[in-house]
Design an enzyme around this catalytic site. Structure first.
Site, short mmCIF file in Angstrom:
data_model
loop_
_atom_site.label_atom_id
_atom_site.label_comp_id
_atom_site.label_asym_id
_atom_site.label_seq_id
_atom_site.Cartn_x
_atom_site.Cartn_y
_atom_site.Cartn_z
N LEU A 1 -2.66 3.50 10.95
CA LEU A 1 -1.60 2.64 10.45
C LEU A 1 -0.66 3.50 9.63
O LEU A 1 -1.08 4.43 8.96
CB LEU A 1 -2.17 1.52 9.56
N ASP A 2 0.64 3.18 9.70
CA ASP A 2 1.60 3.90 8.88
C ASP A 2 1.24 3.77 7.40
O ASP A 2 0.59 2.80 6.99
CB ASP A 2 3.01 3.36 9.09
N LYS A 3 1.69 4.71 6.61
CA LYS A 3 1.40 4.72 5.17
C LYS A 3 1.71 3.37 4.52
O LYS A 3 0.90 2.84 3.75
CB LYS A 3 2.23 5.82 4.49
#
Length: 327
Positions: A134-136
């Site tokens: 997942l993106d930051k």
């Protein structure tokens, strides 16, 4: 990677300008790149404090990080499920999944190594146990493998699209259609290599997102959207919603958050539900990450909860099913 400063006025420092346009890099990382000569302005070395002018061409070289073994760190995890083979967590927004340039520690991997013990060799030293990411700034469900058998099984399930991945996104504007499917190819942006973009067929990789409008908020000119992923490209939902003309609220890369009417202080993307087959038993497992409080203004539309308003996942058509498998 090159940037052309069409929005600079000679009053902003180079390091400040790059921090605004490269949000995945910390200010200290940007300053280090400038001092090491990996950032050139109009072909010449410069200093972090030097101002940027309109029309400047900034060349940025980000060296590939050398593989390093992550260290265990006592960082709390919101664990949804755990057994001998897998662990499922609700990742918080702002937490990076695995160490990389600018984020050497404080990641999910560092926390997992402390919590689980030895994960070495499972997916490599840089990403032990990680089968998807997942993106930051995205929160929500993330499954991690605790052994090679589980890693191989989960990797295959993601590649074959037998998993179910459903996200809640708040986007700018009010969607014209209540539902639809976005089918494009996604690749690196031709100018800004830190971004992804819809590209012509034949380049990039096929990306498929189903979307369903759940509600709109005219007061903030925004919409709550359910996105179902059939592929797993980098920034897929963010790029597809932008492609429809509706960038995500709080997106520092693909939108201008300070100009959006809805102000939440975060990227409004949440990996709400994740379903897959258990690697050892084959049992279908379903997990749900509680919706963050920032979604409350939109959830108020559903006083009895979301469930009666969530459509079933739509199967892919034969044409879409034949596209190439995800990364």
């Amino acid at each position: 990677m090159n940037l052309t400063t069409d929005d600079a006025d000679g009053k902003i420092r180079l390091d400040q300008y790059l921090s605004q346009h490269l949000p995945d890099l910390s200010r200290s990382r940007i300053q280090a790149l400038i001092k090491s000569g990996d950032v050139l302005v109009n072909g010449a070395n410069t200093k972090p404090k030097n101002p940027v002018n309109r029309g400047d061409i900034i060349s940025i070289n980000i060296p590939e990080p050398e593989p390093t073994e992550a260290i265990p760190q006592d960082i709390p995890l919101n664990i949804l499920y755990e057994d001998a083979d897998i662990i499922v967590i609700n990742k918080e927004s702002g937490m990076v999944v695995h160490p990389a340039a600018g984020n050497p520690d404080g990641t999910v991997v560092n926390a997992l190594l402390y919590h689980c013990g030895d994960l070495s060799g499972i997916g490599g030293v840089e990403r032990p146990g990680i089968v998807h990411r997942l993106d930051k700034d995205t929160s929500g469900c993330l499954v991690i493998a605790k052994n090679d058998m589980a890693h191989q099984s989960l990797t295959t399930q993601f590649a074959e699209r037998s998993t179910e991945k459903r996200y809640l996104a708040v986007v700018q504007g009010q969607l014209k259609n209540s539902s639809g499917t976005v089918f494009t190819h996604i690749g690196r942006h031709p100018v800004n290599r830190m971004k992804m973009a819809v590209v012509n067929p034949g380049s990039g990789k096929a990306a498929i997102t189903d979307y369903d409008l759940l509600c709109t908020d005219p007061a903030t000119n925004s919409s709550l959207v359910l996105c179902t992923l059939h592929t797993g490209r980098t920034h897929q939902i963010r790029v597809h919603m932008l492609h429809l003309g509706h960038p995500l609220i709080g997106d520092p890369i693909y939108a201008k958050p300070n100009r959006q009417q809805a102000q939440t202080g975060r990227l409004m993307l949440h990996a709400w539900r994740l379903c897959f087959n258990h690697p050892r038993t084959g049992q279908r497992m379903e997990f749900e990450a509680s919706v963050p409080p920032e979604y409350t203004p939109w959830l108020q539309t559903f006083p009895n909860g979301l469930y009666g308003h969530i459509p079933a996942p739509r199967p892919l058509t034969a044409e879409l099913s034949e596209t190439d498998a995800e990364e």
